[in-house]
Scaffold this motif. Structure first.
Motif, PDB file in Angstrom:
ATOM      1  N   HIS A  65       0.835  -1.217   0.000  1.00 14.33           N
ATOM      2  CA  HIS A  65       0.000   0.000   0.000  1.00 14.33           C
ATOM      3  C   HIS A  65       0.863   1.258   0.000  1.00 14.33           C
ATOM      4  CE1 HIS A  65      -3.789  -2.193   1.656  1.00 14.33           C
ATOM      5  NE2 HIS A  65      -3.660  -2.284   0.374  1.00 14.33           N
ATOM      6  N   GLN A  91       1.968   1.856  -3.470  1.00 14.57           N
ATOM      7  CA  GLN A  91       0.880   2.462  -4.256  1.00 14.57           C
ATOM      8  C   GLN A  91       0.750   3.946  -3.938  1.00 14.57           C
ATOM      9  OE1 GLN A  91      -2.500   0.025  -3.060  1.00 14.57           O
ATOM     10  NE2 GLN A  91      -2.622  -0.874  -5.097  1.00 14.57           N
ATOM     11  N   PRO A  99       1.179   4.234  -8.239  1.00 11.78           N
ATOM     12  CA  PRO A  99      -0.255   4.163  -7.940  1.00 11.78           C
ATOM     13  C   PRO A  99      -1.028   3.142  -8.776  1.00 11.78           C
ATOM     14  CG  PRO A  99       0.332   6.263  -8.975  1.00 11.78           C
ATOM     15  CD  PRO A  99       1.611   5.553  -8.698  1.00 11.78           C
TER      16      PRO A  99
END
Ligand code: SF4
Ligand code: F3S
Ligand code: FES
Length: 253
Positions: free
Chosen positions: A37, A40, A45
């Motif tokens: 995460h 990202q 992203p």
């Protein structure tokens, strides 16, 4: 205390792809999914990853970490060496949709092929009675979160696309075992022989009890010892036990 770690993440689709390397911050108490995460959020992203609960219960975040099938949300960074690269790849047994996300529809297809529980005639729901020992037996199998890590790791289909048609994999053989052991299942009265189906349609004979499925199960279900081996024993009884065979012959005549 935070530290920097190199992550090698597979990027691409079923058509092709390659590894991309990222240096990323890791903080105390984090799991691999936290780091994915962060990637990202800070560097890439468009990195695709599937997840829902982040609590080891939905079975969505299955992938391979340093080559081992695992849940991304249940793999603590503290269990991985700090001084070497962490490699994250999608499950190898299923087609890649994108990056870490795989198409697991093979499993849904196999699930549909297993005849569901057949309720006994004349017994209303709420009136079912069975021994506690039988309840516990199916409860172990019911802990399954359908992460499909056992399916991913089983060598019968891991590198053998050609076996997929004939082999349903440990998760669904376990389901058949559960139903075959269920004292109230009335499938046989409707002409469904679960043991014969396990062997002839779902490929139980392909399983040579390597126990790799049991080894990766995040719910610690003893898939091989409590489901697959007992199911094999039942199949052997059905095919070779002279008393069972004689009973079958007598019933037919
Ligand atoms: Fe996942 Fe275990 Fe269920 Fe297999 S049996 S799908 S490894 S929870
Ligand atoms: Fe495969 Fe598990 Fe059998 S890994 S071979 S299904 S014991
Ligand atoms: Fe649900 Fe990992 S996100 S099991």
């Amino acid at each position: 205390m935070g530290y920097q770690q190199t992550f090698r993440v597979w990027r691409g689709t079923d058509e092709g792809g390659d590894f991309a390397e990222y240096d990323v911050e890791v903080n105390e108490g984090e799991v691999v999914l936290d780091v994915i995460h962060r990637l990202q959020a800070t560097q890439t992203p468009d990195l695709a990853v599937r997840w829902n609960c982040k609590a080891g219960k939905c079975g969505s975040c299955s992938a391979e970490i340093n080559g081992r099938p695992r849940l991304l949300c249940m793999t603590r960074m503290s269990t991985l060496p700090q001084d070497s690269t962490v490699t994250v790849t999608p499950m190898r047994t299923f087609p890649v949709i994108r990056d870490l996300v795989t198409d697991v529809s093979f499993n849904y297809q196999k699930a549909r092929e297993v005849r569901s529980f057949v309720p006994p005639e004349g017994v209303e729901p709420g009136e079912y009675r069975m021994q506690q020992i039988d309840v516990e037996r199916s409860q172990e199998f019911r802990k399954c979160i359908e992460c499909f890590l056992c399916q991913d790791t089983c060598h019968v289909i891991r590198d053998h696309e050609e076996n997929k048609e004939s082999f349903s994999g440990p998760r669904f053989l376990m389901r058949i075992a559960e139903l075959d052991m269920h004292p109230l299942d009335a499938a046989e009265e409707q002409g469904v022989n679960r043991k014969a189906a396990a062997q002839d349609q779902h490929g139980l004979g392909f399983c040579n009890i390597t126990k790799c499925c049991t080894d990766v199960c995040p719910e610690n279900i003893k898939i091989t010892d409590n489901a697959l081996i007992p199911l094999k024993e039942r199949v052997v009884d059905l095919k070779f036990d002279p008393i069972i065979r004689r009973r079958k012959r007598t019933r037919k005549s």
